[in-house]
Design an enzyme around this catalytic site. Structure first.
Site, short mmCIF file in Angstrom:
data_model
loop_
_atom_site.label_atom_id
_atom_site.label_comp_id
_atom_site.label_asym_id
_atom_site.label_seq_id
_atom_site.Cartn_x
_atom_site.Cartn_y
_atom_site.Cartn_z
N GLY A 180 43.67 40.30 43.31
CA GLY A 180 43.52 40.12 44.65
C GLY A 180 43.34 38.45 44.93
N ALA A 181 42.46 37.87 44.01
CA ALA A 181 42.04 36.21 44.01
C ALA A 181 43.26 35.38 43.69
CB ALA A 181 40.93 36.08 43.44
N ARG B 288 23.48 49.07 47.56
CA ARG B 288 23.68 49.86 46.43
C ARG B 288 22.58 49.60 45.41
NH1 ARG B 288 29.96 48.07 45.85
NH2 ARG B 288 30.86 49.47 47.40
#
Ligand SMILES: Cc1cc2nc3c(=O)[nH]c(=O)nc-3n(C[C@H](O)[C@H](O)[C@H](O)COP(=O)(O)OP(=O)(O)OC[C@H]3O[C@@H](n4cnc5c(N)ncnc54)[C@H](O)[C@@H]3O)c2cc1C
Length: 593
Positions: free
Chosen positions: A23-24, A293
């Site tokens: 994606g980057a 998380r």
């Protein structure tokens, strides 16, 4: 074996070289190609097989489509989620540019899920609230069902091809080419499909090579997540930042580690222990299963340690979705259903899914400022940027919030190109002296000559087991030192790795050895930094230092490796000042969910 000599190198010149087509990397390649630069985008796998394709749950932006929201609340949640280790200038930049990033993605054809009204659907996600933590949970994550990364990566690839980005697929970047003045001239890479070596010179090298969760035995990441760009930086004398912070996702499928996205809990799923108790209500009375998380993973590890795990060995827990309708599961969580069926042999609409924490995301990486320039305590490194999971901007600090990674990729990739465009001129050729390449070739040739009798696969398993056992959710000096000693033994054995295949064509054995070198150095740095940080913050929990210590440790760690492999550490202050006056600095407070 005939060593590769410098006369056999193929030389390329580009304005920008991007290592990585996830994606980057793909977003940066698209933006740079659109801006008229000549771009080489290198990827060791086919671009759309990059790990981003596996991202599931969504991407955050305070659009307010399903309840009130504000980028400032998103910023507050991100700072709090980071346990105050995130840099507030970068976090402001990310959160206030989020809506624009989503609009861009929509414009290039990403098919996000929608409400009947036509607006984008948004789901709640862990640790995200309204009114600076005082209001309801925020509906902030935009998704394409639970296949968000797939939708984004494929749209980006189509656009990048349209805008004539040059992809160099199945090229393995080996090392950064550094000039004597410590600026970056380019990258040395191996074309695995043709068995040739290549030099890519560019005015700007952008590392977008992803994270390194593969150092753990149980992880949610694809096997290509070996953090090669991070290791390239270490070898070039560039420190890595905050490597002690590794995110364990609460719901990896027990044993295999495959991810059950947090979206499963966002859509109503919950965890239970062997007594059938929804234990998260004890650990996080307000947020419950949707606490941050690190909080959920620690609670799960505690339940297991205290004997309330399920299964014959009482070493995992159950995620329940059976109370949701089968139609809802199939509409909103199709990948969860398929993953549970394929890897746990469970029909999630009828039975609970066995889960345990699994290494998922590496918060640490290549230190950058919010403009994505690689920046150390000695200043900015000319010619080098880093983005995506490889980079440590740092927006995630000690713990990343779900759905903030895809956002980080989009916002900082575009921002990097915008910034680079202000000082790079298309068509200007650069290079370096041949002597800058010789040591890199020597290293490659030496690794190829590996005549020892050790196997990279066996060594990788040994390293992964060590990291799992000695650098997991709970840490203390004793276990970390034992892990460190074990890794140092592996480090000493590295030259013994065998490469019997002398060819450069699709030499899988050589590839595994090269990745093993990269993985091991990052394991060592992770343990080293974890030993040094004598406090508990975010994902780094020290049983011997169980509280956060802002007086001494509200700082980033920087770990450097010298050419003999010796590690040393330094720190740098957290940037507490936001970019603008639109929001006050968010001062440290007790983190409660
Ligand atoms: C199962 C799963 C689900 C997730 N879901 C979400 C989610 O819903 N939302 C969210 O925000 N985040 C999510 N994440 C996190 C997020 O997906 C990742 O952090 C992100 O995709 C990383 O993107 P990237 O572009 O930095 O790297 P990657 O997508 O990992 O791409 C790395 C690229 O670098 C290339 N590369 C690496 N080394 C070399 C080399 N030596 N030579 C040449 N090329 C190289 C690779 O080929 C690849 O193209 C999830 C993570 C996992 C594991």
């Amino acid at each position: 074996m005939v060593p590769v000599s410098s006369s056999a190198l193929t030389i390329h010149h580009h304005d920008m070289v991007i290592v990585g087509a996830g994606g980057a990397g793909m977003m940066a390649a698209l933006a740079a190609s659109k801006a008229g630069f000549s771009v080489a985008c290198l990827s060791k796998v086919f671009p759309t097989s990059s790990h981003t394709v596996a991202a599931q749950g969504g991407i955050n932006a305070a659009l307010g489509n399903m309840g009130e929201d504000d980028w400032r609340w998103h910023m507050y949640d991100t700072v709090r989620g980071s346990d105050w280790l995130g840099d507030q200038d970068a976090i402001e930049y990310m959160c206030r540019n989020a809506a624009r990033a989503i609009a861009n993605l929509e414009n290039i054809g990403v098919a996000f899920s929608r409400l009947p009204s036509g607006k984008l659907y948004q789901r709640i996600y862990g640790g995200q609230s309204t009114h600076f933590g005082k209001g309801e949970l925020a509906y902030r994550a935009i998704s394409a069902a639970d296949r968000t990364g797939h939708a984004i990566l494929h749209a980006l690839y189509g656009q990048a091809v349209k805008h004539q980005t040059q992809f160099f697929t199945e090229y393995f970047a080996l090392d950064l080419i550094m000039r004597e003045d410590k600026s970056v001239a380019g990258v040395l890479a191996w074309n695995m499909a043709e068995g040739t070596l290549h030099v890519f010179y560019a005015q700007m090298v952008i590392l977008a090579s992803g994270g390194y969760s593969q150092v753990y035995q149980t992880n949610t990441s694809s096997s290509i997540c070996t953090g090669d760009g991070n290791a390239m930086c270490l070898r070039a004398g560039i420190p890595l930042q905050d490597m002690e912070f590794v995110q364990f996702h609460p719901t990896g499928i027990y044993d295999s580690g495959f991810l059950i996205t947090e979206a499963a809990r966002a859509e109503g799923g919950y965890l239970i222990n062997s007594e059938g108790e929804r234990f998260m209500q004890r650990y996080a009375p307000t947020y419950g299963d949707l606490a941050s998380r690190d909080v959920v993973a620690r609670a799960m590890a505690t339940e297991i340690a205290e004997g309330r795990g399920v299964g014959p060995d009482k070493n995992h827990l159950y995620l329940c979705l059976q109370h949701l309708s089968a139609a809802a599961i199939h509409e909103k969580l199709p990948t969860v259903f398929e993953t549970a069926s394929a890897f746990a042999a469970v029909d999630a609409s009828k039975s609970p899914i066995p889960v345990s924490p699994s290494a998922h995301y590496t918060m640490g990486g290549i230190p950058t400022n919010y403009r994505s320039e690689v920046t150390t305590n000695d200043g900015t490194i000319p010619g080098l940027m880093a983005i995506g999971e490889a980079a440590c901007v740092s927006v995630h600090g000690a713990n990343r919030l779900g759905c903030n990674s895809l956002l980080d990729l989009m916002v900082f990739a575009e921002g990097a190109i915008q910034h680079a465009s202000s000082f790079i001129k298309a068509g200007v050729k650069t290079d370096s002296k041949p002597s800058t390449i010789t040591p890199l070739l020597d290293r490659f040739n030496q690794i190829r000559q590996g005549k020892g009798n050790l196997n990279a696969g066996t060594m990788k398993s040994s390293m992964q087991r060590t990291m799992q056992q000695y650098a997991g959710v709970f840490r203390n000096r004793h276990v970390l030192e034992e892990g460190d000693a074990r890794l140092n033994r592996l480090w000493a054995e590295l030259p013994e790795l065998a490469v019997q295949d002398t060819s450069l064509l699709w030499n899988q054995q050589l590839l595994e050895v090269l990745e093993m070198h990269n993985l091991l150095v990052q394991s060592r740095v992770t343990l080293y930094a974890a030993l040094a940080r004598e406090e508990s913050r975010g994902a780094h929990f020290r049983q011997d230092f169980p509280t956060r210590n802002d007086a001494e440790w509200l700082c980033h760690s920087l770990t450097t490796m010298d050419r003999h492999g010796a590690l040393s550490s330094a720190t740098r202050p957290v940037r507490m000042q936001p970019l603008s006056k639109d929001i006050e600095p968010i001062l440290p407070e007790m983190r409660q969910y």
